[in-house]
Design an enzyme around this catalytic site. Structure first.
Site, PDB file in Angstrom:
ATOM      1  N   GLU A 240       0.861  -1.198   0.000  1.00  0.00           N
ATOM      2  CA  GLU A 240       0.000   0.000   0.000  1.00  0.00           C
ATOM      3  C   GLU A 240       0.888   1.236   0.000  1.00  0.00           C
ATOM      4  O   GLU A 240       1.804   1.348   0.822  1.00  0.00           O
ATOM      5  CB  GLU A 240      -0.912  -0.008   1.225  1.00  0.00           C
ATOM      6  CG  GLU A 240      -1.692   1.273   1.454  1.00  0.00           C
ATOM      7  CD  GLU A 240      -2.584   1.664   0.287  1.00  0.00           C
ATOM      8  OE1 GLU A 240      -2.384   2.776  -0.256  1.00  0.00           O
ATOM      9  OE2 GLU A 240      -3.463   0.865  -0.089  1.00  0.00           O
TER      10      GLU A 240
ATOM     11  N   GLY B 122      -6.712   0.934   4.688  1.00  0.00           N
ATOM     12  CA  GLY B 122      -8.113   1.340   4.699  1.00  0.00           C
ATOM     13  C   GLY B 122      -8.553   1.968   3.403  1.00  0.00           C
ATOM     14  O   GLY B 122      -9.748   2.062   3.121  1.00  0.00           O
TER      15      GLY B 122
ATOM     16  N   LYS C 114     -19.506   9.519   6.601  1.00  0.00           N
ATOM     17  CA  LYS C 114     -20.520   9.119   7.583  1.00  0.00           C
ATOM     18  C   LYS C 114     -20.275   9.790   8.925  1.00  0.00           C
ATOM     19  O   LYS C 114     -21.211   9.999   9.711  1.00  0.00           O
ATOM     20  CB  LYS C 114     -20.572   7.603   7.736  1.00  0.00           C
ATOM     21  CG  LYS C 114     -21.427   6.930   6.681  1.00  0.00           C
ATOM     22  CD  LYS C 114     -20.959   7.314   5.319  1.00  0.00           C
ATOM     23  CE  LYS C 114     -21.793   7.012   4.152  1.00  0.00           C
ATOM     24  NZ  LYS C 114     -21.130   7.400   2.893  1.00  0.00           N
TER      25      LYS C 114
ATOM     26  N   GLY D 239     -23.520  17.024  -9.811  1.00  0.00           N
ATOM     27  CA  GLY D 239     -23.647  15.569  -9.821  1.00  0.00           C
ATOM     28  C   GLY D 239     -24.751  15.083  -8.912  1.00  0.00           C
ATOM     29  O   GLY D 239     -24.805  15.466  -7.740  1.00  0.00           O
ATOM     30  N   GLY D 240     -25.629  14.230  -9.463  1.00  0.00           N
ATOM     31  CA  GLY D 240     -26.763  13.718  -8.692  1.00  0.00           C
ATOM     32  C   GLY D 240     -26.646  12.257  -8.338  1.00  0.00           C
ATOM     33  O   GLY D 240     -27.648  11.578  -8.093  1.00  0.00           O
TER      34      GLY D 240
ATOM     35  N   VAL E 248     -24.537   9.195  -5.841  1.00  0.00           N
ATOM     36  CA  VAL E 248     -24.429   8.991  -4.400  1.00  0.00           C
ATOM     37  C   VAL E 248     -23.542  10.048  -3.752  1.00  0.00           C
ATOM     38  O   VAL E 248     -23.925  10.680  -2.754  1.00  0.00           O
ATOM     39  CB  VAL E 248     -23.881   7.575  -4.094  1.00  0.00           C
ATOM     40  CG1 VAL E 248     -23.652   7.405  -2.602  1.00  0.00           C
ATOM     41  CG2 VAL E 248     -24.846   6.514  -4.608  1.00  0.00           C
TER      42      VAL E 248
ATOM     43  N   HIS F 246     -42.286  -4.720  17.980  1.00  0.00           N
ATOM     44  CA  HIS F 246     -43.017  -3.447  18.014  1.00  0.00           C
ATOM     45  C   HIS F 246     -42.543  -2.646  19.234  1.00  0.00           C
ATOM     46  O   HIS F 246     -42.323  -3.208  20.300  1.00  0.00           O
ATOM     47  CB  HIS F 246     -44.518  -3.707  18.131  1.00  0.00           C
ATOM     48  CG  HIS F 246     -45.323  -2.460  18.315  1.00  0.00           C
ATOM     49  ND1 HIS F 246     -45.617  -1.607  17.265  1.00  0.00           N
ATOM     50  CD2 HIS F 246     -45.888  -1.917  19.422  1.00  0.00           C
ATOM     51  CE1 HIS F 246     -46.333  -0.593  17.729  1.00  0.00           C
ATOM     52  NE2 HIS F 246     -46.515  -0.762  19.043  1.00  0.00           N
TER      53      HIS F 246
END
Length: 468
Positions: A32, A37, A49, A179-180, A182, A440
């Protein structure tokens, strides 16, 4: 004889492949040239996120009066946002580094790989030295990078990609998102809550999603406060004093608009990372979308595989991980037991979007008979108690009652979608869901009710009126 396998790239495809290979007894050489990651952890999924959570909290503060709470002045501290993001990322990076080091048969090299032939790799190490390794197989997992459009003016100062946006400590007063897909929708939704006035220019909203979901999402974005333009393309970006001006033209009508902002985010997709791999000299087949592979993810050079974003396929971290496991199991002589055809798509807009399996449009195009059932979150007790009653769950089933597709727009859609993914991946019929008691009060009841609706057994949906 123990196999030696090189994995180039330690993102969610590469490090997962390395670990699975090590579990199966292979000697793994993991290479890497940046951080473990990959894009997902360092410049994509996790940072985004982390910002999404901040945006959720900001949204809750703005809506506090709905819940009988009085909140004083509040604002987003961009530097604190950066620090929190870096702490989350740093914690996870360290965790993966420790995980990799816990396998004695994984040898990690921080450097750039140059493939000499199908059994030889030269590594330019970060310390300035070079190392050559001999292997039995090679797995390329170098991922992707943000791609700029050919729009005139994208080289101007202030026109940025998601990488640069995630490194900014200031919150732009006005952010234009081009841009539409994600990436564009997530950043538009997040930054609107963080304090920017977002202007969204999209040729389409989530082109791969069920059209009903895309259609329902657009007014939700507008309600959030995002200035939203659809069926439009950015034509040119120019400087307007210390601001940026974007000229955009509608696709279906002869009309142009101009919008002005502090920053312009180009979110028009991602391209493969191929630099330095020596693919031309190897004779490997690739184009600007990535490396060509067969159904086993093997390239045109026997023994060399390509997984994840680099292989012209689906650009999702969890798909890359699954492909990594699959390839390692194949190389090591096992028969992988994983359904790579079914994978959930998740979009972290403030009203979440998730889907798995077929859309209605695909079923119609293929001439597959189906039945659709919908349940609105407005009729779900948990959703209303959360103050998130907007949205819908739609389930599609075939004549044999097998689940064909699930589409969710609403609270925690990205968690709920896995009930659908489980059903489709394992070829379950709707009765497998119907006979399962759902707790529930939970959001999962909406999924249950949508499934019951396929057999006209939904309890919380009024029966259709009979025509006289």
């Amino acid at each position: 004889m123990t196999k030696t396998i090189a994995v180039i790239g330690a993102g969610p495809g590469g490090y997962v492949a390395a670990i699975r290979g090590a579990q199966l007894g292979a000697n793994i050489i993991l290479i890497e040239n940046r951080e473990v990651g990959g894009t997902c952890l360092n410049r994509g999924c996790i940072p985004t996120k982390t910002y999404f959570r901040n945006a959720e909290i900001m949204s809750n503060f703005k809506r506090a009066e709905e819940f009988g709470i009085t909140v004083g002045d509040f604002k987003m501290d961009g530097k604190a946002l950066q620090e929190r993001k870096n702490n989350v990322v740093g914690t996870l990076v360290k965790g993966i580094e420790q995980l990799i080091s816990s396998y004695k048969n994984i040898e990690f090299y921080n450097g750039t790989a140059n493939i000499k032939d199908k059994n030889t790799i030269s590594i330019d190490l970060k310390d300035g030295t070079e190392k050559t390794v001999t292997v039995d197989n090679i797995v390329i997992a170098t991922g992707s990078k943000p791609q700029m459009t050919e729009t005139k003016g994208v080289d101007l100062d202030g026109v940025i990609t998601s990488d640069e946006l995630l490194e900014m400590s200031e919150i732009p007063e006005t952010l234009i998102v081009v841009g539409g897909g994600v990436i564009g929708l997530e950043f538009a939704s997040i930054y609107q809550e963080l304090g920017s006035q977002v202007i969204l220019l999209a040729s389409r909203i989530l082109k791969d999603a069920d059209k009903e979901i895309s259609r329902r999402l657009t007014p939700i974005l507008k309600k959030q406060g995002i200035e939203t333009y659809v069926d439009i393309r950015a034509k040119e970006i120019t400087k307007e004093g210390d601001k940026l001006k974007v000229l955009a033209k509608y696709k279906e009508k002869d009309e142009e608009i101009e919008v002005i902002g502090d920053k312009v985010l180009i979110a028009s997709g991602r391209g493969p990372v191929l630099e330095g791999l020596n693919l031309d000299e190897l004779g490997m087949k690739y184009d600007n979308k990535g490396i060509f592979v067969n159904q086993e993810f093997e390239t045109n050079i026997e023994g060399i595989y390509a997984i994840g974003d680099v292989n012209r396929g689906v650009q999702l971290a969890h798909v890359a991980s699954a492909q990594g496991v699959y390839v390692m199991e194949k190389i090591m002589g096992h028969t992988p037991d994983i359904n790579l055809d079914i994978y959930p798509n998740c979009v972290f807009t403030m009203t979440e979007v998730a889907h798995v399996g077929h859309t209605e449009e695909e079923l119609k195009e293929k001439g597959i008979p189906y039945k659709a059932s919908k349940f609105m979150f407005a009729a779900n007790g948990k959703a209303l108690s959360l103050g998130e009653g907007e949205g819908i769950i739609k389930i599609l089933a075939g004549e044999d009652k097998k689940v064909l597709g699930v589409h969710i727009l609403g609270p925690h859609a990205n968690d709920l979608i896995h009930e659908g993914a489980l059903a489709i991946s394992n070829d379950l019929d709707i009765h497998s869901i119907m006979r399962t008691i759902h707790a529930h009060p939970t959001l999962s009841e909406a999924f249950f009710e949508a499934t019951l609706g396929l057999e006209n057994q939904a309890i919380h949906i009024a029966p259709p009126r009979k025509r006289r």
